[in-house]
Design a protein around this motif. Structure first.
Motif, PDB file in Angstrom:
ATOM      1  N   ARG A  98       3.186 -16.440   2.226  1.00 18.53           N
ATOM      2  CA  ARG A  98       3.439 -15.693   1.570  1.00 18.53           C
ATOM      3  C   ARG A  98       3.101 -14.498   0.688  1.00 18.53           C
ATOM      4  O   ARG A  98       3.022 -13.393   0.918  1.00 18.53           O
TER       5      ARG A  98
ATOM      6  N   ILE B  86       3.824  -6.354   4.301  1.00 15.62           N
ATOM      7  CA  ILE B  86       3.966  -5.983   2.625  1.00 15.62           C
ATOM      8  C   ILE B  86       5.748  -5.643   2.641  1.00 15.62           C
ATOM      9  O   ILE B  86       6.571  -4.812   2.859  1.00 15.62           O
ATOM     10  N   GLU B  87       6.612  -6.631   2.025  1.00 18.71           N
ATOM     11  CA  GLU B  87       8.111  -6.627   1.581  1.00 18.71           C
ATOM     12  C   GLU B  87       8.388  -6.417   0.597  1.00 18.71           C
ATOM     13  O   GLU B  87       9.450  -5.409   0.547  1.00 18.71           O
TER      14      GLU B  87
ATOM     15  N   GLU C 105       1.081 -11.034   1.193  1.00 15.49           N
ATOM     16  CA  GLU C 105       1.526  -9.573   1.365  1.00 15.49           C
ATOM     17  C   GLU C 105       0.400  -8.913  -0.164  1.00 15.49           C
ATOM     18  O   GLU C 105       0.325  -7.839   0.482  1.00 15.49           O
TER      19      GLU C 105
ATOM     20  N   SER D  11       5.323  -0.887  -0.865  1.00 12.73           N
ATOM     21  CA  SER D  11       5.549  -0.362   0.386  1.00 12.73           C
ATOM     22  C   SER D  11       5.681   1.208   0.507  1.00 12.73           C
ATOM     23  O   SER D  11       5.000   2.075   1.076  1.00 12.73           O
TER      24      SER D  11
END
Length: 147
Positions: free
Chosen positions: A97, A131-132, A101, A137
């Protein structure tokens, strides 16, 4: 930005009215008031929590063999070998993850810096969803708004 400068002469500076004399006066007043400049700088630092992020960047630049640097090569390889939907599929297929990202963010920066028309609005939106980190972001969105 206006909220960060609230209570200072620069508060009106960020209004959408053209008043060059007023704006120049506000800038001059700010330049001659180091305490006000320091106070506003602290507001920005506190609100956006930049010091820890700067420390991470400084630390990383002193670690040339860190695995994160490999992500630059991985990103470049993806950009060289894939485009459009296939590029998006390759990024989505990355099992890690964090790596997914970071590479999505790097692809977005590449798109922004080159104004690369090789991505559709759907593909860009999908990259944003990968994009967490809210700060990254928001930063990328602000850059996209300038295009």
């Amino acid at each position: 930005m206006k909220a960060l400068w609230q209570g200072t002469p620069l508060e009106a500076f960020f209004e959408n009215r053209y008043a060059p004399t007023d704006k120049a006066k506000a800038l001059m007043e700010l330049n001659f008031n180091p305490r006000m400049l320091r106070d506003v700088s602290h507001r920005i630092i506190d609100r956006y929590d930049v010091i820890p992020r700067l420390m991470d960047i400084i630390w990383l630049t002193h670690q040339p063999d860190h695995p994160l640097w490999q992500l630059d090569s991985d990103t470049q390889e993806l950009l060289t070998n894939y485009a459009g939907t296939k590029l998006l599929s390759e990024i989505q297929a990355i099992p890690d993850r964090a790596k997914r990202e970071i590479i999505a963010g790097k692809i977005m920066l590449h798109y922004i810096n080159t104004a690369n028309p090789g991505l559709t609005s759907y593909e860009l939106g999908t990259l944003f969803l990968l994009i967490e980190d809210p700060v990254i972001s928001a930063y990328l969105r602000s850059l996209m708004e300038r295009l």
